[in-house]
Design a protein around this motif. Structure first.
Motif, PDB file in Angstrom:
ATOM      1  N   TYR A 414       0.829  -1.200   0.000  1.00 23.50           N
ATOM      2  CA  TYR A 414       0.000   0.000   0.000  1.00 23.50           C
ATOM      3  C   TYR A 414       0.867   1.255   0.000  1.00 23.50           C
ATOM      4  O   TYR A 414       1.985   1.261   0.521  1.00 23.50           O
ATOM      5  N   ALA A 415       0.307   2.320  -0.562  1.00 22.16           N
ATOM      6  CA  ALA A 415       0.961   3.623  -0.579  1.00 22.16           C
ATOM      7  C   ALA A 415       0.044   4.641   0.087  1.00 22.16           C
ATOM      8  O   ALA A 415      -1.125   4.751  -0.278  1.00 22.16           O
ATOM      9  N   GLN A 416       0.565   5.344   1.081  1.00 21.88           N
ATOM     10  CA  GLN A 416      -0.205   6.402   1.745  1.00 21.88           C
ATOM     11  C   GLN A 416       0.065   7.710   1.031  1.00 21.88           C
ATOM     12  O   GLN A 416       1.214   8.148   0.922  1.00 21.88           O
ATOM     13  N   THR A 417      -0.997   8.344   0.524  1.00 19.35           N
ATOM     14  CA  THR A 417      -0.874   9.593  -0.204  1.00 19.35           C
ATOM     15  C   THR A 417      -1.708  10.669   0.479  1.00 19.35           C
ATOM     16  O   THR A 417      -2.443  10.393   1.436  1.00 19.35           O
ATOM     17  N   ARG A 418      -1.619  11.858  -0.027  1.00 18.06           N
ATOM     18  CA  ARG A 418      -2.440  12.954   0.490  1.00 18.06           C
ATOM     19  C   ARG A 418      -3.917  12.697   0.247  1.00 18.06           C
ATOM     20  O   ARG A 418      -4.782  13.230   0.939  1.00 18.06           O
ATOM     21  N   TRP A 419      -4.220  11.845  -0.737  1.00 17.13           N
ATOM     22  CA  TRP A 419      -5.612  11.618  -1.146  1.00 17.13           C
ATOM     23  C   TRP A 419      -6.174  10.321  -0.595  1.00 17.13           C
ATOM     24  O   TRP A 419      -7.268   9.916  -0.956  1.00 17.13           O
ATOM     25  N   GLY A 420      -5.422   9.651   0.285  1.00 20.78           N
ATOM     26  CA  GLY A 420      -5.878   8.397   0.847  1.00 20.78           C
ATOM     27  C   GLY A 420      -4.798   7.339   0.716  1.00 20.78           C
ATOM     28  O   GLY A 420      -3.714   7.581   0.180  1.00 20.78           O
ATOM     29  N   THR A 421      -5.086   6.158   1.220  1.00 18.98           N
ATOM     30  CA  THR A 421      -4.149   5.040   1.141  1.00 18.98           C
ATOM     31  C   THR A 421      -4.664   4.043   0.112  1.00 18.98           C
ATOM     32  O   THR A 421      -5.810   3.602   0.192  1.00 18.98           O
ATOM     33  N   PHE A 422      -3.813   3.684  -0.835  1.00 20.02           N
ATOM     34  CA  PHE A 422      -4.228   2.846  -1.962  1.00 20.02           C
ATOM     35  C   PHE A 422      -3.301   1.648  -2.105  1.00 20.02           C
ATOM     36  O   PHE A 422      -2.094   1.763  -1.862  1.00 20.02           O
ATOM     37  N   PRO A 423      -3.863   0.503  -2.518  1.00 17.98           N
ATOM     38  CA  PRO A 423      -2.976  -0.594  -2.914  1.00 17.98           C
ATOM     39  C   PRO A 423      -2.230  -0.206  -4.186  1.00 17.98           C
ATOM     40  O   PRO A 423      -2.763   0.541  -5.021  1.00 17.98           O
ATOM     41  N   LEU A 424      -1.019  -0.693  -4.341  1.00 18.02           N
ATOM     42  CA  LEU A 424      -0.235  -0.324  -5.513  1.00 18.02           C
ATOM     43  C   LEU A 424      -0.929  -0.734  -6.807  1.00 18.02           C
ATOM     44  O   LEU A 424      -0.767  -0.088  -7.843  1.00 18.02           O
ATOM     45  N   ARG A 425      -1.707  -1.802  -6.757  1.00 15.61           N
ATOM     46  CA  ARG A 425      -2.424  -2.254  -7.954  1.00 15.61           C
ATOM     47  C   ARG A 425      -3.416  -1.202  -8.447  1.00 15.61           C
ATOM     48  O   ARG A 425      -3.843  -1.225  -9.604  1.00 15.61           O
ATOM     49  N   HIS A 426      -3.795  -0.285  -7.554  1.00 13.38           N
ATOM     50  CA  HIS A 426      -4.751   0.753  -7.919  1.00 13.38           C
ATOM     51  C   HIS A 426      -4.211   1.643  -9.030  1.00 13.38           C
ATOM     52  O   HIS A 426      -4.980   2.204  -9.814  1.00 13.38           O
ATOM     53  N   PHE A 427      -2.888   1.777  -9.090  1.00 15.07           N
ATOM     54  CA  PHE A 427      -2.289   2.695 -10.057  1.00 15.07           C
ATOM     55  C   PHE A 427      -2.084   2.051 -11.431  1.00 15.07           C
ATOM     56  O   PHE A 427      -1.668   2.732 -12.363  1.00 15.07           O
ATOM     57  N   PHE A 428      -2.356   0.755 -11.537  1.00 12.13           N
ATOM     58  CA  PHE A 428      -2.200   0.068 -12.814  1.00 12.13           C
ATOM     59  C   PHE A 428      -3.569  -0.053 -13.501  1.00 12.13           C
ATOM     60  O   PHE A 428      -4.571  -0.365 -12.857  1.00 12.13           O
ATOM     61  N   SER A 429      -3.604   0.193 -14.796  1.00 12.80           N
ATOM     62  CA  SER A 429      -4.834  -0.006 -15.558  1.00 12.80           C
ATOM     63  C   SER A 429      -4.475  -0.209 -17.018  1.00 12.80           C
ATOM     64  O   SER A 429      -3.446   0.278 -17.497  1.00 12.80           O
ATOM     65  N   ASP A 430      -5.325  -0.958 -17.701  1.00 11.76           N
ATOM     66  CA  ASP A 430      -5.102  -1.193 -19.122  1.00 11.76           C
ATOM     67  C   ASP A 430      -5.510   0.031 -19.927  1.00 11.76           C
ATOM     68  O   ASP A 430      -6.148   0.961 -19.420  1.00 11.76           O
ATOM     69  N   ALA A 431      -5.172   0.015 -21.186  1.00  7.51           N
ATOM     70  CA  ALA A 431      -5.543   1.103 -22.091  1.00  7.51           C
ATOM     71  C   ALA A 431      -6.677   0.654 -22.996  1.00  7.51           C
ATOM     72  O   ALA A 431      -6.747  -0.511 -23.389  1.00  7.51           O
ATOM     73  N   TYR A 432      -7.578   1.575 -23.291  1.00 12.09           N
ATOM     74  CA  TYR A 432      -8.645   1.334 -24.263  1.00 12.09           C
ATOM     75  C   TYR A 432      -8.363   2.219 -25.465  1.00 12.09           C
ATOM     76  O   TYR A 432      -8.195   3.431 -25.330  1.00 12.09           O
TER      77      TYR A 432
END
Length: 500
Positions: A414-432
């Motif tokens: 997990y990464a704690q940011t100013r906008w909340g704490t997110f799992p690292l997988r949250h930052f990955f996404s496919d392209a359309y």
């Protein structure tokens, strides 16, 4: 046809991981809390591994590697000379490295900060504690609890008050009007953090701005007041970040515009994330592996959360025992040699573990740095629509790491940011890729689709075909089947089941 059994020899080149590589891989996969347990277990199990004082340095593998190699050669000669083969084969067998300690880890020169996110008190309980400070009747308390339970993970109340009134009447035999619910909701919106209980992003931001004016009456809130006007009257331009158009509409100077943009960065679009887990989710402690800070000017800094992990070193007494053999190998008896071989094995194991810890820190650091560089806009403003398409291969190419290594780093961390704490997988996404060849993040499309569904007439919800047209009008020309797929992935039912 007669079957004949034959034997055939063939040569194959197989790559097997060494014990040290397996240790590095295992450690790299571990989240911080599990890694802390592994370090403590290794300290308890290996007497040659000790915690270093603040001024001690880590065991220097480069300085010792040559001597270790020489020692091993000397050991093999001694084994042959005085027939210790059978005895040496059994030495240390009970002390082989357990599987749980194998992993891939790195070290950086970053300053480490110990911050634990979350605790055993849930989001629901924290709001209930604040509710207990209000003077409420038993009926009001029960209705307030239902309102708190209706909040989503971000802290928003996305159900309309009429629907909540119907649910209370049908399922709990509580008759309450929408006006009474509105009064209790306003009380809930006065709880911490500011913005909790908002029905949408616009209300969430306005609640935070109003709270700032109320809690800091001695300050000049000219910029805050201007931002309230922007959110109130120019919200469509605001969410599209058309700042120049806003500047023209409000006759703002460049300095005022810059102040407004800095003020926006101080707002939290997801107030629920600051309180941890919501009701209905597992109440567990989440300790972030990365601490990311975004300054008001958009500068991003980060550090690894080192937790309660001490600096490690090899025990000086064990190192002296190994050196004693090198300096006086001819004057030692068999029993002493066996003890020294045992000490050498423990020193090697401690040295390998320290190196694995350093490698874990290094790999985590360069991976997180690459993710921040790729998703810089999101870390600056917290807007999920700014998340660019990013896959494991992108980060692997940027860091020079293997894809499997990046996958291990991004898993269960997990990464704690100013906008909340997110799992690292949250930052990955496919392209359309649209028909025009434009590449869009699937996450950005899902955010836009969610907004369309949230703003639809709940009495006449939009079909997938209508959603497709609405998405095209917002600049997302995707197919109907894509709309249906993303809607299902977000757990949103079809139109007839969304009707209220």
């Amino acid at each position: 046809m007669k079957l004949i059994q034959t034997q055939q020899q063939e040569q194959k080149l197989l790559q097997r991981l060494s014990q040290q590589q397996m240790l590095q891989v295992k450690l790299l996969e571990m989240p911080l809390t599990e890694f802390e347990e592994s370090v403590n277990a290794e300290l308890d199990d290996n007497p040659a591994l000790e915690t270093a004082a603040p001024d001690d340095t880590l065991y220097n593998e480069q300085e010792e590697s040559h001597d270790n190699e020489t020692f091993e050669e000397q050991t093999e000669r001694e084994e042959r000379e005085d027939a210790l083969d059978s005895a040496l084969a059994n030495i240390g067998r009970d002390d082989e490295m357990p599987d749980t300690y194998y992993a891939n880890s790195p070290q950086t020169d970053a300053d480490y900060e110990e911050i634990t996110y979350g605790d055993i008190v849930s989001f629901y309980d924290k709001l209930k504690e604040q509710m207990g400070e209000e003077n409420l009747t038993d009926l009001e308390r029960e209705v307030m609890e239902y309102l708190i339970g209706s909040l989503d993970d971000d802290g928003y109340l996305r159900k309309d008050l009429e629907s909540i009134a119907d649910e209370l009447a049908i399922y709990h035999n509580i008759n309450v009007t929408a006006d009474e619910l509105q009064r209790l909701l306003k009380m809930l919106q006065s709880f911490d953090p500011a913005g909790i209980g908002a029905r949408n992003l616009q209300e969430c931001l306005l609640l935070q701005l109003e709270r700032k004016q109320e809690t800091e009456p001695e300050k000049d809130h000219a910029t805050t007041q201007l931002l309230k006007e922007v959110v109130n009257k120019h919200f469509d331009l605001f969410i599209k970040k058309h700042w120049r158009k806003i500047q023209n509409c409000m006759n703002l100077s460049d300095f005022q515009l810059e102040q407004l943009q800095q003020e926006v960065h101080r707002l939290n679009p997801k107030p629920g994330a600051a309180l941890g887990e919501t009701q209905g989710r597992n109440i567990q402690q989440i300790t972030p592996d990365f601490i990311i800070d975004t300054a008001d000017d958009g500068t991003i800094t980060f550090a690894l959360n080192n937790g309660r992990i001490p600096e490690l070193k090899v025990s000086p007494s064990f190192s002296e025992m190994v050196n004693a053999y090198k300096n006086n190998k001819k004057g030692l008896n068999r029993q002493t040699k066996e003890a020294l071989l045992y000490a050498k094995e423990k020193v090697d194991r401690a040295q390998g573990f320290i190196e694995a810890v350093k490698q874990r820190r290094h790999t985590l650091f360069i991976t997180m740095k690459a993710i921040i560089d790729w998703q810089r806009r999101f870390f600056q403003d917290g807007d999920e629509a700014d998340l660019r398409p990013m896959i494991l291969k992108d980060i692997a190419d940027k860091t020079g790491l293997d894809i499997s290594t990046v996958s291990r780093v991004s898993n269960v961390k997990y990464a704690q940011t100013r906008w909340g704490t997110f799992p690292l997988r949250h930052f990955f996404s496919d392209a359309y890729v649209t028909e025009d060849g434009e590449e869009m993040s699937t996450r950005k499309i899902k955010v836009a689709l969610h907004e369309v569904i949230d703003s639809e007439d709940k009495k006449k919800p939009l079909s997938d075909e209508a959603l497709t047209r609405a998405m095209a009008n917002k600049g997302f020309p995707i197919a109907r089947r894509t709309v249906a797929k993303y809607r299902e992935q977000m757990g949103i039912p079809v139109a007839r089941l969304r009707k209220q």
